[in-house]
Design an enzyme around this catalytic site. Structure first.
Site, PDB file in Angstrom:
ATOM      1  CB  THR A 127      27.463  44.911   4.817  1.00  0.00           C
ATOM      2  OG1 THR A 127      28.055  45.745   3.815  1.00  0.00           O
ATOM      3  CG2 THR A 127      27.583  45.586   6.169  1.00  0.00           C
ATOM      4  CG  HIS A 132      27.307  35.622  10.388  1.00  0.00           C
ATOM      5  ND1 HIS A 132      26.180  35.224  11.075  1.00  0.00           N
ATOM      6  CD2 HIS A 132      28.044  34.504  10.197  1.00  0.00           C
ATOM      7  CE1 HIS A 132      26.248  33.913  11.294  1.00  0.00           C
ATOM      8  NE2 HIS A 132      27.376  33.450  10.763  1.00  0.00           N
ATOM      9  CD  GLU A 133      31.596  34.191   8.656  1.00  0.00           C
ATOM     10  OE1 GLU A 133      32.237  33.515   9.481  1.00  0.00           O
ATOM     11  OE2 GLU A 133      30.565  33.755   8.102  1.00  0.00           O
ATOM     12  CG  HIS A 136      31.168  33.034  13.727  1.00  0.00           C
ATOM     13  ND1 HIS A 136      30.117  32.551  14.477  1.00  0.00           N
ATOM     14  CD2 HIS A 136      30.849  32.769  12.429  1.00  0.00           C
ATOM     15  CE1 HIS A 136      29.199  32.024  13.673  1.00  0.00           C
ATOM     16  NE2 HIS A 136      29.616  32.155  12.426  1.00  0.00           N
ATOM     17  CG  ASP A 142      26.613  29.814  12.636  1.00  0.00           C
ATOM     18  OD1 ASP A 142      26.661  30.998  12.249  1.00  0.00           O
ATOM     19  OD2 ASP A 142      27.392  28.940  12.230  1.00  0.00           O
TER      20      ASP A 142
END
Length: 197
Positions: A127, A132-133, A136, A142
């Site tokens: 998850t 996180h992706e 982006h 990052d």
């Protein structure tokens, strides 16, 4: 007509009007003016569709990551694309490390998210990876190295980290990116970020 007669007639008319005003019924208050076009445009929510039809095994992690972003920002909303329709965020499962195109993606444009099983094999939380992706795709780079409280610290927070929620700074950046009408003209970065340690 002499001036004195005009003055007495005017005074009598004024007294009559004032006397009647006390017995008149109150008129309804005017309806509030509609919101201005500028404030309406600022309050508009940008809707981005995602396609996870090629992300078998990641569906619940993606749903949780999407729910986290939708709960934490109000200027952009992620929704699942109808089968066969276009999507701004294309999500696929791969065997490598997770990676994504750095946004911010805009309606009608497209970015790619790869949810790599190599990170899961090494113990990272699915998850957190998905959220996180997606970060982006929404324009966040990052922030490595970083603590677990920073969603965008990614793998540098370690395998014990399960935090899938953006912190205050991350929320604020995404919120302001999508809240501005001018930001709609900003191009997607297009750079692919690989999230290997």
């Amino acid at each position: 007509m002499p001036l004195g007669t005009w003055l007495r007639a005017g005074t009598s008319a004024a007294a009559l009007v004032l006397g009647m005003a006390g017995t008149a019924t109150a008129a309804p208050a005017p309806a509030p003016a509609p919101a201005s076009t500028a404030s309406t445009a600022q309050a508009a929510v940008v809707t981005l569709r995602y396609d996870d039809s090629r992300a078998a095994g990641w569906e619940s992690a993606i749903a949780a990551g999407v729910a986290s972003w939708n709960a934490n920002v109000s200027s952009v909303r992620l929704v699942e694309a109808a089968p066969g329709s276009a999507a701004e965020i294309v999500i696929v499962a791969t065997t490598g490390w997770p990676q994504a195109t750095l946004g911010p993606v805009r309606p009608g444009r497209q970015v790619r998210v790869e949810l790599g099983s190599q990170a899961v094999d090494q113990g990272y939380n699915k998850t957190r990876i998905a959220a996180h992706e997606l970060g982006h795709s929404l324009g966040l780079p990052d922030t490595k190295p970083g603590p677990c409280s920073q969603l965008m610290s990614g793998s540098s927070a370690g395998t014990a980290c399960t935090n899938a929620a953006p912190n205050t700074t991350e929320r604020s950046r995404v919120q302001s990116t999508y809240a501005s009408a001018l930001a709609a003209l900003a191009p997607t970065n297009g750079r692919t970020l690989v999230d290997a340690p």
